[in-house]
Design a protein around this motif. Structure first.
Motif, PDB file in Angstrom:
ATOM      1  N   SER A  17       1.961  -4.523  -4.428  1.00  0.00           N
ATOM      2  CA  SER A  17       2.884  -4.253  -5.524  1.00  0.00           C
ATOM      3  C   SER A  17       4.292  -4.500  -5.040  1.00  0.00           C
ATOM      4  CB  SER A  17       2.750  -2.788  -5.974  1.00  0.00           C
ATOM      5  OG  SER A  17       3.784  -2.466  -6.847  1.00  0.00           O
ATOM      6  N   ARG A  18       5.018  -5.362  -5.706  1.00  0.00           N
ATOM      7  CA  ARG A  18       6.380  -5.685  -5.285  1.00  0.00           C
ATOM      8  C   ARG A  18       7.386  -4.766  -5.943  1.00  0.00           C
ATOM      9  NH1 ARG A  18       7.521  -9.345  -1.087  1.00  0.00           N
ATOM     10  NH2 ARG A  18       5.657 -10.542  -0.792  1.00  0.00           N
ATOM     11  N   ASN A  19       6.943  -3.776  -6.707  1.00  0.00           N
ATOM     12  CA  ASN A  19       7.885  -2.887  -7.364  1.00  0.00           C
ATOM     13  C   ASN A  19       8.452  -1.846  -6.423  1.00  0.00           C
ATOM     14  OD1 ASN A  19       7.471  -4.121  -9.809  1.00  0.00           O
ATOM     15  ND2 ASN A  19       5.677  -2.877 -10.281  1.00  0.00           N
ATOM     16  N   ALA A  20       7.736  -1.584  -5.344  1.00  0.00           N
ATOM     17  CA  ALA A  20       8.169  -0.530  -4.422  1.00  0.00           C
ATOM     18  C   ALA A  20       8.755  -1.168  -3.187  1.00  0.00           C
ATOM     19  CB  ALA A  20       6.988   0.362  -4.053  1.00  0.00           C
ATOM     20  N   GLU A  21      10.028  -1.502  -3.245  1.00  0.00           N
ATOM     21  CA  GLU A  21      10.686  -2.138  -2.118  1.00  0.00           C
ATOM     22  C   GLU A  21      11.141  -1.075  -1.131  1.00  0.00           C
ATOM     23  OE1 GLU A  21      11.471  -5.258  -1.137  1.00  0.00           O
ATOM     24  OE2 GLU A  21      10.158  -6.069  -2.643  1.00  0.00           O
ATOM     25  N   GLN A  22      10.195  -0.490  -0.436  1.00  0.00           N
ATOM     26  CA  GLN A  22      10.555   0.512   0.558  1.00  0.00           C
ATOM     27  C   GLN A  22       9.595   0.412   1.718  1.00  0.00           C
ATOM     28  OE1 GLN A  22       8.821   1.378  -2.110  1.00  0.00           O
ATOM     29  NE2 GLN A  22       7.485   3.102  -1.729  1.00  0.00           N
ATOM     30  N   PRO A  23      10.015   0.909   2.882  1.00  0.00           N
ATOM     31  CA  PRO A  23       9.140   0.857   4.043  1.00  0.00           C
ATOM     32  C   PRO A  23       8.037   1.873   3.907  1.00  0.00           C
ATOM     33  CG  PRO A  23      11.097   2.107   4.557  1.00  0.00           C
ATOM     34  CD  PRO A  23      11.283   1.563   3.168  1.00  0.00           C
ATOM     35  N   PRO A  24       6.965   1.737   4.718  1.00  0.00           N
ATOM     36  CA  PRO A  24       5.946   2.745   4.699  1.00  0.00           C
ATOM     37  C   PRO A  24       6.550   4.054   5.120  1.00  0.00           C
ATOM     38  CG  PRO A  24       5.756   1.420   6.659  1.00  0.00           C
ATOM     39  CD  PRO A  24       6.814   0.790   5.811  1.00  0.00           C
ATOM     40  N   GLY A  25       6.108   5.129   4.560  1.00  0.00           N
ATOM     41  CA  GLY A  25       6.732   6.338   5.034  1.00  0.00           C
ATOM     42  C   GLY A  25       6.310   7.554   4.294  1.00  0.00           C
ATOM     43  N   ASP A  26       7.246   8.459   4.118  1.00  0.00           N
ATOM     44  CA  ASP A  26       6.949   9.794   3.699  1.00  0.00           C
ATOM     45  C   ASP A  26       6.636   9.838   2.226  1.00  0.00           C
ATOM     46  OD1 ASP A  26       8.257   9.554   6.013  1.00  0.00           O
ATOM     47  OD2 ASP A  26       8.936  11.610   5.990  1.00  0.00           O
ATOM     48  N   GLY A  27       5.720  10.666   1.898  1.00  0.00           N
ATOM     49  CA  GLY A  27       5.282  10.767   0.531  1.00  0.00           C
ATOM     50  C   GLY A  27       4.087   9.885   0.344  1.00  0.00           C
ATOM     51  N   SER A  28       3.055  10.410  -0.165  1.00  0.00           N
ATOM     52  CA  SER A  28       1.875   9.602  -0.399  1.00  0.00           C
ATOM     53  C   SER A  28       1.517   9.657  -1.863  1.00  0.00           C
ATOM     54  CB  SER A  28       0.699  10.124   0.443  1.00  0.00           C
ATOM     55  OG  SER A  28       0.446  11.465   0.115  1.00  0.00           O
ATOM     56  N   THR A  29       0.891   8.600  -2.324  1.00  0.00           N
ATOM     57  CA  THR A  29       0.403   8.593  -3.687  1.00  0.00           C
ATOM     58  C   THR A  29      -0.802   9.509  -3.757  1.00  0.00           C
ATOM     59  OG1 THR A  29      -0.897   6.661  -3.098  1.00  0.00           O
ATOM     60  CG2 THR A  29       1.226   6.267  -4.137  1.00  0.00           C
ATOM     61  N   PRO A  30      -1.250   9.871  -4.984  1.00  0.00           N
ATOM     62  CA  PRO A  30      -2.376  10.788  -5.078  1.00  0.00           C
ATOM     63  C   PRO A  30      -3.579  10.256  -4.329  1.00  0.00           C
ATOM     64  CG  PRO A  30      -1.338  10.484  -7.210  1.00  0.00           C
ATOM     65  CD  PRO A  30      -0.709   9.506  -6.287  1.00  0.00           C
ATOM     66  N   PRO A  31      -4.385  11.137  -3.730  1.00  0.00           N
ATOM     67  CA  PRO A  31      -5.530  10.673  -2.946  1.00  0.00           C
ATOM     68  C   PRO A  31      -6.510   9.907  -3.805  1.00  0.00           C
ATOM     69  CG  PRO A  31      -5.665  13.033  -3.385  1.00  0.00           C
ATOM     70  CD  PRO A  31      -4.318  12.593  -3.837  1.00  0.00           C
TER      71      PRO A  31
ATOM     72  N   GLU B 290      15.877  20.462  -1.705  1.00  0.00           N
ATOM     73  CA  GLU B 290      16.315  19.181  -2.254  1.00  0.00           C
ATOM     74  C   GLU B 290      16.649  19.344  -3.729  1.00  0.00           C
ATOM     75  OE1 GLU B 290      12.360  19.574  -3.857  1.00  0.00           O
ATOM     76  OE2 GLU B 290      13.230  20.014  -1.888  1.00  0.00           O
ATOM     77  N   GLU B 291      17.553  18.527  -4.208  1.00  0.00           N
ATOM     78  CA  GLU B 291      17.900  18.570  -5.621  1.00  0.00           C
ATOM     79  C   GLU B 291      16.974  17.696  -6.455  1.00  0.00           C
ATOM     80  OE1 GLU B 291      21.811  17.573  -8.359  1.00  0.00           O
ATOM     81  OE2 GLU B 291      22.024  18.715  -6.504  1.00  0.00           O
ATOM     82  N   TRP B 292      16.449  16.613  -5.848  1.00  0.00           N
ATOM     83  CA  TRP B 292      15.616  15.689  -6.620  1.00  0.00           C
ATOM     84  C   TRP B 292      14.832  14.809  -5.667  1.00  0.00           C
ATOM     85  CZ3 TRP B 292      15.834  10.255  -6.943  1.00  0.00           C
ATOM     86  CH2 TRP B 292      15.058   9.674  -7.961  1.00  0.00           C
ATOM     87  N   SER B 293      13.663  14.362  -6.128  1.00  0.00           N
ATOM     88  CA  SER B 293      12.827  13.439  -5.365  1.00  0.00           C
ATOM     89  C   SER B 293      12.121  12.518  -6.343  1.00  0.00           C
ATOM     90  CB  SER B 293      11.797  14.211  -4.535  1.00  0.00           C
ATOM     91  OG  SER B 293      10.971  13.325  -3.806  1.00  0.00           O
ATOM     92  N   PRO B 294      12.096  11.196  -6.112  1.00  0.00           N
ATOM     93  CA  PRO B 294      11.459  10.271  -7.050  1.00  0.00           C
ATOM     94  C   PRO B 294       9.944  10.374  -6.994  1.00  0.00           C
ATOM     95  CG  PRO B 294      12.165   9.068  -5.114  1.00  0.00           C
ATOM     96  CD  PRO B 294      12.671  10.480  -4.955  1.00  0.00           C
ATOM     97  N   ALA B 295       9.311  10.226  -8.120  1.00  0.00           N
ATOM     98  CA  ALA B 295       7.846  10.270  -8.163  1.00  0.00           C
ATOM     99  C   ALA B 295       7.228   9.063  -7.474  1.00  0.00           C
ATOM    100  CB  ALA B 295       7.381  10.349  -9.613  1.00  0.00           C
ATOM    101  N   SER B 296       7.965   7.957  -7.429  1.00  0.00           N
ATOM    102  CA  SER B 296       7.411   6.706  -6.907  1.00  0.00           C
ATOM    103  C   SER B 296       7.582   6.531  -5.406  1.00  0.00           C
ATOM    104  CB  SER B 296       8.086   5.522  -7.602  1.00  0.00           C
ATOM    105  OG  SER B 296       9.457   5.473  -7.247  1.00  0.00           O
ATOM    106  N   GLU B 297       8.336   7.415  -4.749  1.00  0.00           N
ATOM    107  CA  GLU B 297       8.712   7.255  -3.338  1.00  0.00           C
ATOM    108  C   GLU B 297       9.562   6.003  -3.117  1.00  0.00           C
ATOM    109  OE1 GLU B 297       5.471   7.697  -0.476  1.00  0.00           O
ATOM    110  OE2 GLU B 297       4.154   8.136  -2.159  1.00  0.00           O
TER     111      GLU B 297
END
Length: 428
Positions: free
Chosen positions: A3-17, A168-175
């Motif tokens: 998926s090219r929508n998530a332009e971020q490195p691997p890391g913290d936060g995981s999608t649902p199992p 934290e004040e906010w965290s994105p659902a998509s990581e």
């Protein structure tokens, strides 16, 4: 595959199992990115194999690992699936406690309060707080962070923030850092000081967009990469890649990919490396950000849909066997892998000289290859064609089926391709 929508490195936060029927995956990947719970080799959820299942999916293949962090875990996942592994950390991480740049940035933020702080990885955030505590600034840093808008990129870094007694004040659902950027730009960044925890990966367009919107961006270099102290393993990996002794090379951070390319440039072999990665050796990246240095050289990479170690290994389990076409030879199925051969599903180890001969025969299966041509591909053989006969005898023994290779008197050797087989295989 990705998926090219998530332009971020691997890391913290995981999608649902995944549901029980989904392919198992390991914990987050990446040099300096993974955090929180990890999947140890002992708890690798790969299903147990019975002898009747045949060899594991990566048996006979050799995979290079460039990671500095979590290389043992990645190596264990690959070996469990049958791969041979060549580890060459392409970089090393400067210890946080010794990092004068991080110390300077920390003191600057304590003295000059930012409006926003973006925490990107759990392990990096914890390390930052621990390093500040070791310098005697731990409480001052936490007090400063209590008074700012604190954003967490994913649930694992959110957990690290709360473990430090912060909220934290906010965290994105998509990581996704893209979602963080959208929120900041919607709020408006004109005249605001924004501190971002850096993690060694490039953040394409992120900092530029904030500055274009009038924001002042302060980087907190939680990880800084340096060349490895021992360059020998990297050189061996480069030599193996250029020699096509590897079937794939894995990358879990952009700095590792950039470091490998730079070392190849220093040795005057960048062109050879690029050619190998474009045509013969599969480059596998944990995500699109990691792939950027390779794609800048027009190297197409394979990437899993989820940016984690487990999906990366599962991708290799599909891609590498899928690159090999079984040959019907003398009534048997023959599959030539990197350093071994499957004969009717049974893995047969073959020495390098034998593999060189077998690959030469398989380029045009069923066609006769002369001893002179085979001598040219035989490593270290010199000019004596008897070396071909010796290596051929050992190859037949290793295959356990002498009739797979026929001797054509006064002409050479050929694979005994079944008459009904597609003889165009070697021309594809």
């Amino acid at each position: 595959m990705q998926s090219r929508n998530a332009e971020q490195p691997p890391g913290d936060g995981s999608t649902p199992p995944p549901p029980p029927s989904a392919s198992p995956s390991a914990s987050p990947a990446g040099d300096g990115h993974g955090a929180g719970s990890t999947t140890s080799p002992a708890s690798d959820p790969a299903p147990a194999r019975r002898a009747s299942d045949g060899p594991p999916p990566l048996a006979g293949f050799t995979v290079g690992i460039t990671a500095a962090r979590r290389a043992d875990e990645l190596g264990a996942l690959l070996k469990r699936r049958g791969a041979s592994v060549l580890h060459a950390p392409a970089l090393r991480i400067v210890p946080l406690s010794d990092d004068t740049e991080l110390l300077t940035a920390t003191k600057h933020l304590i003295d000059h309060a930012p409006d926003v702080v973006i925490a990107t990885t759990a392990i990096g955030f914890r390390g930052w707080v621990e390093a500040a505590d070791g310098w005697g600034f731990g409480e001052a840093l936490l007090e400063r962070l209590r008074g700012v808008e604190l954003l967490a990129r994913g649930p694992k870094v959110r957990g690290a923030i709360r473990a430090a007694g912060l909220k934290e004040e906010w965290s994105p659902a998509s990581e996704s850092m893209a979602e963080v950027l959208d929120r900041l730009l919607e709020e408006g960044v004109e005249g605001r000081r924004i501190a971002i925890q850096l993690h060694g990966e490039p953040l394409p367009g992120f900092v530029e967009a904030l500055r274009a919107g009038g924001g002042e961006v302060v980087g907190v270099p939680v990880y800084r990469w340096m060349p490895p102290e021992d360059i020998g393993p990297v050189d061996r990996l480069l030599d193996a890649t250029v020699a096509r002794s590897l079937d794939a090379v894995t990358f879990t951070s952009a700095p590792a990919a950039a470091s490998l390319l730079e070392r190849a440039r220093e040795r005057g072999m960048l062109g050879e490396l690029l050619d190998a990665l474009r045509h013969d050796v599969l480059p596998v990246c944990v995500g699109p950000v990691t792939a950027l240095p390779l794609e800048a050289h027009d190297i197409a990479t394979a990437q899993p849909e989820r940016f984690r170690l487990g999906p990366l290994v599962q991708l290799l389990c599909v891609e590498l066997p899928g690159r090999v076409r079984p040959l019907p030879v003398a009534g048997r199925s023959v599959e030539i892998r990197g350093h071994a051969v499957l004969v009717d599903g049974e893995l047969r180890s073959v020495p390098p000289a034998g593999m060189a001969l077998l690959r030469a025969l398989a380029r045009r299966p069923g066609w006769v290859v002369s001893r002179a041509d085979l001598l040219r591909v035989l490593p270290g053989a010199g000019r004596d064609e008897h070396a071909v006969e010796t290596a051929m005898a050992r190859l037949r023994t290793a295959l356990g089926a002498p009739k797979l290779i026929q001797t054509v008197v006064k002409r050479g050797y050929r694979l005994a391709l079944d008459p009904a087989a597609d003889t165009k295989y070697g021309d594809e």
